[in-house]
Design an enzyme around this catalytic site. Structure first.
Site, PDB file in Angstrom:
ATOM      1  N   CYS A   1       1.245  -1.022  -0.090  1.00  0.00           N
ATOM      2  CA  CYS A   1       0.269  -0.012   0.339  1.00  0.00           C
ATOM      3  C   CYS A   1       0.801   0.702   0.242  1.00  0.00           C
ATOM      4  CB  CYS A   1      -0.561   0.356   1.426  1.00  0.00           C
ATOM      5  SG  CYS A   1       0.142  -0.572   2.743  1.00  0.00           S
ATOM      6  N   TYR A   2       2.064   0.644   0.217  1.00  0.00           N
ATOM      7  CA  TYR A   2       2.891   2.405   0.325  1.00  0.00           C
ATOM      8  C   TYR A   2       4.005   1.924  -0.688  1.00  0.00           C
ATOM      9  CZ  TYR A   2       0.641   4.696   3.668  1.00  0.00           C
ATOM     10  OH  TYR A   2      -1.256   4.772   4.589  1.00  0.00           O
TER      11      TYR A   2
END
Lengths: 136, 402
Positions: free
Chosen positions: B140-141
């Site tokens: 997600c990052y």
């Protein structure tokens, strides 16, 4: 009449290896006290001198220096206080060997007396906000 | 005579409050006496401006596109490492942080020209700050590297959060050894060549409220030129020390943890500071209003430099080795005279804390209150007092076994 002055000499690169101060003593009979000297690669040489002698000899000596290409400045302007940066804490007061800093007992503001300054540079790094600056 | 904070605030709103500084109150009490002064004066303002090492700021820099998780990665602000042990884009920069390539004391004494305190000063001054970060990347990052200029006006939260400030009292530092030493109390010359102290004395907040009767958690204060609050008692808060009859501690005692919005603050009151041979820090301006709720509280604020004593400590040995030895006790009036006599020797004194700036802070706070734009707050909980039983413990070292 004897005079005694503190001056800053800037030697251009081509003069750095010449015995200029020696000539000052030998030919002009001046006393000197070196307060600071440095030669940096790629830069000019710099010397802070206290020069003392008969008025006439002193003037002749200065004339000699000028003709060789040495640039001369009087010292009193060379350590300056950045008034924006100084917080008047007073950390400099006991560091200065000549007592150039003094606290006003009423306002507690720190006064800096250029005339008493020898440009030794001790205050530069001892000042926590780094308000003292050397300008040669 | 007793007043409430609400009554005082009502007078402030009406522009009728009588506000004086902790310096001015000394003369007023001498002239009018405690009783009359307590009736007339509503608020006494204090101030202090000195290097306060346990200071720092947390910043939320906003999310990049694609996202990066700084938490667990590495973040540098103008080459000074910031702490990245939080969520994706929250970081904390401490005043003492130094660039990885700073020579420190390898060339002794180290100059420490630029560190976390200087980053905070430049940030507050509105200068662009260079942020370089690396991260490990997640689903997600995914981003692993970020290099960007940041500016305080574009950031989300920027909060000064200092875990120990405004020390109630402080050592007077001397050096009994035969060489110059470089300390957080400044350059100390050999054989007691000088003595350094660091407090605003009679103007300092906690000297004017020695038992923390008005200053507590939630107290609204002047912080770095803006408005801040007391967040908690500071680290090493140590109320249970030797005190004079006037209640003023004769040793290091109370401390404050303070918090405030960096965007309101000014580089005049947050100054990046270099202690030769020691490190970088931040000089912080703090001012605290003391509501005159009773004669007792007014009496405390009337304390003057000749009624405040500090211990003289040898920083070449006793301080280093945590020995309890005290060479002498001196008053702030003696310290401010420019010299003290210790063991028969006259020693010139110097301050690391700026008294003129402390006066200025107390005066600004007085103006804020007089003009009605600063109302006093009721503290939501008291600071631990003498009765708390808090003691300041040394580290109990338990060597790791192989």
């Amino acid at each position: 009449m004897t005079v005694s002055k503190r001056i800053v000499l800037h030697f251009p690169k081509r003069l750095v290896d010449r015995p200029i101060v020696y000539r000052l003593i030998k030919d002009y009979d001046l006393e000197f006290n070196i307060l600071k000297a440095s030669v940096t690669p790629q830069e000019e040489g710099l010397m802070v001198l206290e020069l003392k002698g008969e008025r006439e000899d002193y003037d002749e000596g200065i004339r000699y220096l000028t003709t060789t290409g040495v640039r001369i400045q009087s010292l009193s302007q060379d350590v300056i206080r950045n008034e924006e940066r100084c917080t008047h804490c007073g950390a400099c007061i006991t560091i200065c060997p000549t007592g150039a800093f003094e606290v006003d007992p009423l306002t507690r503001l720190v006064k800096f007396d250029n005339e008493k300054c020898l440009a030794c540079g001790l205050c530069i790094l001892a000042c926590p906000p780094r308000a003292m600056e050397v300008h040669f | 005579m007793s007043k409430t904070i609400e009554e005082i605030n009502e007078k402030i709103r009406e522009g009728k409050a009588v506000v004086v500084t902790a310096e001015e109150i000394i003369g007023i009490v001498k002239q009018k006496g405690v009783n009359k002064a307590a009736q007339e004066v509503d608020v006494v303002t204090t101030g202090t401006f000195g290097p306060m090492c346990s200071s720092g700021a947390y910043l939320n820099i906003g999310h990049s596109k694609p996202r990066i998780k700084l938490g667990g990665g590495k973040v540098y602000l103008n080459d000074v490492p910031a702490y990245a042990g939080f969520a994706a884009v929250d970081i904390y920069i401490g005043a003492n942080a130094l660039p990885d390539d700073d020579p420190r004391n390898k060339v002794y004494p180290g100059e420490f020209n630029y560190g976390g305190g200087h980053v905070i000063e430049e940030l507050v001054a509105g200068k662009d700050i260079r942020l370089v970060a690396t991260a490990y990347g997640t689903d997600c990052y995914p981003r692993r590297r970020l290099e960007t200029w940041i500016n305080i006006r574009d950031l989300n939260e920027t909060v000064l959060f200092n875990i120990r400030n405004a020390c109630q009292n402080y050592n007077v530092a001397v050096n009994l050894s035969d060489r110059t030493i470089y300390t957080y109390m400044g350059v100390l010359k050999s054989d007691m060549g000088n003595a350094n102290y660091s407090t605003a004395g009679q103007l300092s907040p906690l000297f004017n409220d020695p038992y923390y009767k008005t200053i507590g958690i939630g107290t609204k204060i002047f912080l770095g030129g803006g408005i801040g609050f007391v967040a908690w008692h500071g680290t090493q808060h140590n109320p249970n020390v030797l005190r004079s009859d006037n209640g003023v501690p004769r040793r290091g005692a109370g401390t404050l943890s303070v918090i405030g919005d960096l965007k309101q603050m000014s580089p005049r009151w947050l100054i990046g500071t270099s202690m030769l041979g020691y490190g970088c820090t931040l000089t912080v301006g703090i001012g605290i209003p003391i509501p005159i709720l009773s004669e007792e509280i007014l009496q405390y604020t009337a304390v003057s430099d000749d009624g405040i004593f500090a211990p003289v400590i040898d920083y070449s040995d006793a301080y280093v080795q945590l020995k309890p030895d005290i060479l002498d006790e001196v008053s702030y009036a003696q310290l401010k005279s420019g010299k003290i006599v210790i063991q028969g020797k006259e020693v010139p004194t110097a301050s690391l804390s700026s008294y003129p700036r402390a006066v200025e802070i107390a005066t600004i706070l007085k103006e804020w209150i007089t003009s009605g734009k600063f109302l006093l707050t009721e503290s939501v909980a008291p600071l631990p007092g003498v009765e708390s039983g808090i003691t300041f413990k040394p580290l109990k070292e338990r060597p790791l076994e192989e």
